[in-house]
Design a protein around this motif. Structure first.
Motif, PDB file in Angstrom:
ATOM      1  N   VAL A 139      37.291  37.119  38.082  1.00  0.00           N
ATOM      2  CA  VAL A 139      37.915  35.807  38.292  1.00  0.00           C
ATOM      3  C   VAL A 139      39.322  36.010  38.836  1.00  0.00           C
ATOM      4  O   VAL A 139      39.746  35.374  39.800  1.00  0.00           O
ATOM      5  CB  VAL A 139      37.962  35.000  36.968  1.00  0.00           C
ATOM      6  N   TRP A 140      40.023  36.927  38.241  1.00  0.00           N
ATOM      7  CA  TRP A 140      41.396  37.224  38.652  1.00  0.00           C
ATOM      8  C   TRP A 140      41.432  37.690  40.113  1.00  0.00           C
ATOM      9  O   TRP A 140      42.381  37.420  40.838  1.00  0.00           O
ATOM     10  CB  TRP A 140      41.969  38.279  37.706  1.00  0.00           C
ATOM     11  N   ALA A 141      40.399  38.380  40.549  1.00  0.00           N
ATOM     12  CA  ALA A 141      40.350  38.865  41.926  1.00  0.00           C
ATOM     13  C   ALA A 141      39.902  37.778  42.884  1.00  0.00           C
ATOM     14  O   ALA A 141      40.418  37.673  43.991  1.00  0.00           O
ATOM     15  CB  ALA A 141      39.383  40.041  42.013  1.00  0.00           C
ATOM     16  N   LEU A 142      38.927  36.971  42.462  1.00  0.00           N
ATOM     17  CA  LEU A 142      38.376  35.957  43.361  1.00  0.00           C
ATOM     18  C   LEU A 142      39.338  34.800  43.590  1.00  0.00           C
ATOM     19  O   LEU A 142      39.470  34.324  44.711  1.00  0.00           O
ATOM     20  CB  LEU A 142      37.063  35.405  42.785  1.00  0.00           C
ATOM     21  N   TYR A 143      39.992  34.343  42.521  1.00  0.00           N
ATOM     22  CA  TYR A 143      40.829  33.145  42.667  1.00  0.00           C
ATOM     23  C   TYR A 143      41.916  33.323  43.731  1.00  0.00           C
ATOM     24  O   TYR A 143      41.982  32.536  44.676  1.00  0.00           O
ATOM     25  CB  TYR A 143      41.432  32.706  41.323  1.00  0.00           C
ATOM     26  N   PRO A 144      42.795  34.357  43.625  1.00  0.00           N
ATOM     27  CA  PRO A 144      43.860  34.453  44.634  1.00  0.00           C
ATOM     28  C   PRO A 144      43.348  34.739  46.038  1.00  0.00           C
ATOM     29  O   PRO A 144      44.016  34.425  47.024  1.00  0.00           O
ATOM     30  CB  PRO A 144      44.750  35.592  44.132  1.00  0.00           C
ATOM     31  N   ALA A 183      34.093  33.493  49.177  1.00  0.00           N
ATOM     32  CA  ALA A 183      33.909  33.555  47.722  1.00  0.00           C
ATOM     33  C   ALA A 183      32.588  34.221  47.353  1.00  0.00           C
ATOM     34  O   ALA A 183      32.454  34.807  46.277  1.00  0.00           O
ATOM     35  CB  ALA A 183      33.983  32.154  47.122  1.00  0.00           C
ATOM     36  N   PHE A 184      31.610  34.141  48.267  1.00  0.00           N
ATOM     37  CA  PHE A 184      30.300  34.744  47.995  1.00  0.00           C
ATOM     38  C   PHE A 184      30.311  36.265  48.209  1.00  0.00           C
ATOM     39  O   PHE A 184      29.314  36.935  47.972  1.00  0.00           O
ATOM     40  CB  PHE A 184      29.219  34.104  48.882  1.00  0.00           C
ATOM     41  N   GLY A 185      31.446  36.780  48.705  1.00  0.00           N
ATOM     42  CA  GLY A 185      31.533  38.215  48.974  1.00  0.00           C
ATOM     43  C   GLY A 185      31.859  39.058  47.751  1.00  0.00           C
ATOM     44  O   GLY A 185      31.933  40.290  47.853  1.00  0.00           O
ATOM     45  N   GLY A 186      32.104  38.400  46.621  1.00  0.00           N
ATOM     46  CA  GLY A 186      32.437  39.158  45.405  1.00  0.00           C
ATOM     47  C   GLY A 186      33.920  39.480  45.352  1.00  0.00           C
ATOM     48  O   GLY A 186      34.647  39.261  46.329  1.00  0.00           O
ATOM     49  N   PRO A 187      34.392  40.032  44.206  1.00  0.00           N
ATOM     50  CA  PRO A 187      35.825  40.273  43.997  1.00  0.00           C
ATOM     51  C   PRO A 187      36.474  41.131  45.086  1.00  0.00           C
ATOM     52  O   PRO A 187      37.609  40.871  45.482  1.00  0.00           O
ATOM     53  CB  PRO A 187      35.874  40.991  42.654  1.00  0.00           C
ATOM     54  N   ALA A 188      35.775  42.150  45.586  1.00  0.00           N
ATOM     55  CA  ALA A 188      36.372  43.001  46.627  1.00  0.00           C
ATOM     56  C   ALA A 188      36.003  42.504  48.027  1.00  0.00           C
ATOM     57  O   ALA A 188      36.870  42.358  48.899  1.00  0.00           O
ATOM     58  CB  ALA A 188      35.908  44.439  46.442  1.00  0.00           C
ATOM     59  N   ALA A 190      35.318  39.642  49.124  1.00  0.00           N
ATOM     60  CA  ALA A 190      35.958  38.375  49.506  1.00  0.00           C
ATOM     61  C   ALA A 190      37.205  38.636  50.361  1.00  0.00           C
ATOM     62  O   ALA A 190      37.472  37.913  51.320  1.00  0.00           O
ATOM     63  CB  ALA A 190      36.351  37.601  48.254  1.00  0.00           C
ATOM     64  N   TRP A 191      37.942  39.683  50.022  1.00  0.00           N
ATOM     65  CA  TRP A 191      39.174  39.996  50.768  1.00  0.00           C
ATOM     66  C   TRP A 191      38.864  40.390  52.207  1.00  0.00           C
ATOM     67  O   TRP A 191      39.570  40.005  53.132  1.00  0.00           O
ATOM     68  CB  TRP A 191      39.948  41.129  50.075  1.00  0.00           C
ATOM     69  N   LEU A 192      37.773  41.150  52.394  1.00  0.00           N
ATOM     70  CA  LEU A 192      37.392  41.573  53.751  1.00  0.00           C
ATOM     71  C   LEU A 192      36.941  40.374  54.579  1.00  0.00           C
ATOM     72  O   LEU A 192      37.363  40.211  55.739  1.00  0.00           O
ATOM     73  CB  LEU A 192      36.260  42.614  53.674  1.00  0.00           C
ATOM     74  N   ILE A 193      36.097  39.524  53.982  1.00  0.00           N
ATOM     75  CA  ILE A 193      35.608  38.344  54.712  1.00  0.00           C
ATOM     76  C   ILE A 193      36.787  37.431  55.066  1.00  0.00           C
ATOM     77  O   ILE A 193      36.861  36.892  56.171  1.00  0.00           O
ATOM     78  CB  ILE A 193      34.553  37.585  53.872  1.00  0.00           C
ATOM     79  N   MET A 194      37.717  37.276  54.121  1.00  0.00           N
ATOM     80  CA  MET A 194      38.906  36.460  54.396  1.00  0.00           C
ATOM     81  C   MET A 194      39.714  37.044  55.557  1.00  0.00           C
ATOM     82  O   MET A 194      40.154  36.310  56.446  1.00  0.00           O
ATOM     83  CB  MET A 194      39.807  36.394  53.153  1.00  0.00           C
ATOM     84  N   GLY A 195      39.907  38.345  55.543  1.00  0.00           N
ATOM     85  CA  GLY A 195      40.702  39.001  56.597  1.00  0.00           C
ATOM     86  C   GLY A 195      40.098  38.793  57.967  1.00  0.00           C
ATOM     87  O   GLY A 195      40.785  38.356  58.909  1.00  0.00           O
ATOM     88  N   ILE A 196      38.797  39.068  58.088  1.00  0.00           N
ATOM     89  CA  ILE A 196      38.129  38.938  59.393  1.00  0.00           C
ATOM     90  C   ILE A 196      38.033  37.461  59.802  1.00  0.00           C
ATOM     91  O   ILE A 196      38.331  37.092  60.946  1.00  0.00           O
ATOM     92  CB  ILE A 196      36.726  39.592  59.341  1.00  0.00           C
TER      93      ILE A 196
END
Lengths: 220, 101
Positions: A139-144, A183-188, A190-196
């Motif tokens: 949760v802590w990873a996904l929210y931000p 958000a569907f990419g999981g805690p780690a 999600a960051w990659l999908i957001m970046g791209i």
């Protein structure tokens, strides 16, 4: 700014032929659009690099960690520097575009900026109760990674649509959609999908701004 | 159509620049005299002469406000001025339609 020589002072058109008039009208309109644009293409191109470095770096730093843990301090320092540059550049561009401009559209834009500032603060302030509630690592990873940009994106899209600023509404809605999908990419992941995803949105907006500014009035 | 049919008030380089610059602002927004002067690159006296001509034709409106000891003049394109620029632009397009650009 390039100025076309003024062949007259206060008189009539003289030998001002239609081709010269068309060129002058297109040139002046392009210059004015560039001057009054609060988000220049170069700033959007910088944002594309910024999100790719920040979110991509975050993903590189946290992927494969079990249990999930925070990224390195060095990466966070780089992200904070990029955030500071983005805020500084955006503020400067806004001030430059709005210098000497007054009226209803300008007031609506200022009100919109105030709403966006509140949305950003509220979206990130929510991490404090999450922290105190000892939220789990996922949760802590996904929210931000997703929630603030999903909230801010949706607020920005709705308020931009109310102002009939359709390009801004499109860009911010795309940001909210990328955040929701990530958000569907999981805690780690999600960051990659957001970046791209955000990099693509920023590059698309930069390309649109270039087209918008170069489009002529007489000769599109 | 000939160039003689183009709106003579707008078909002057300086006034065309003024009107095109103000038209780039959202409808109803105004620009300060000093910023307009900076963008057009004219002396205050010259700019005032052109603005007066445009204001007489109701193409632009100007407003003077006081902010403490400082007086600020703002200039805006009227609906009539925006429509006139639209007509002028269409006339230019028609004129240039048959010419190699």
């Amino acid at each position: 700014m390039n100025h076309t020589p003024d062949t007259t002072t206060a008189g009539n058109g003289g030998n001002f032929d239609p081709q010269q008039a068309a060129a002058l009208l297109d040139q002046t309109t392009r210059q004015a659009r560039r001057t009054f644009t609060p988000g220049p293409p170069l700033l959007w191109a910088f944002r594309a690099v910024f999100v790719l470095v920040a979110f991509g770096g975050y993903w590189l730093s946290v992927r494969g960690r079990d249990p999930y843990s925070a990224p390195s301090g060095g990466l966070l320092a780089v992200i904070f520097v990029l955030v500071a540059i983005n805020i500084g550049w955006s503020t400067w561009a806004l001030k430059r575009a709005g210098a000497g401009v007054s009226g209803p559209a300008q007031r609506k834009r200022q009100a919109w900026l105030a709403v966006m500032l509140v949305a950003w603060i509220v979206a990130y302030a929510f991490t404090v109760p999450l922290y105190h509630a000892t939220a789990t690592h996922p949760v802590w990873a996904l929210y931000p990674a997703n929630a603030p940009l999903m909230i801010v994106g949706l607020v920005a899209a709705a308020t931009a649509a109310l102002r009939r600023d359709w390009p801004m509404a499109g860009t911010t809605l795309a940001i909210a959609i990328v955040a929701a999908v990530a958000a569907f990419g999981g805690p780690a992941g999600a960051w990659l999908i957001m970046g791209i995803g955000l990099c693509a949105v920023c590059l698309g907006t930069a390309a649109f701004k270039v087209w918008q500014q170069r489009r002529g009035v007489v000769r599109p | 159509m000939t160039s003689g049919e183009l709106d003579p008030l707008i078909h002057v380089p300086t006034r065309l620049k003024i009107v095109a610059t103000l038209a780039a602002l959202p409808d109803g927004d105004a620009l300060s005299f000093t910023r307009l002067q900076d963008m057009i690159g004219l002396t205050p006296g010259n700019l005032i002469i052109h603005l007066r001509k445009l204001e007489d034709a109701d193409y632009i409106s100007s407003e003077k406000t006081r902010n403490g000891a400082v007086s600020i003049t703002t200039v805006a394109l009227t609906g009539h001025g925006r429509a006139a620029l639209g007509t002028y632009t269409r006339a230019l397009r028609d004129l240039l339609g048959g010419l190699p650009i």
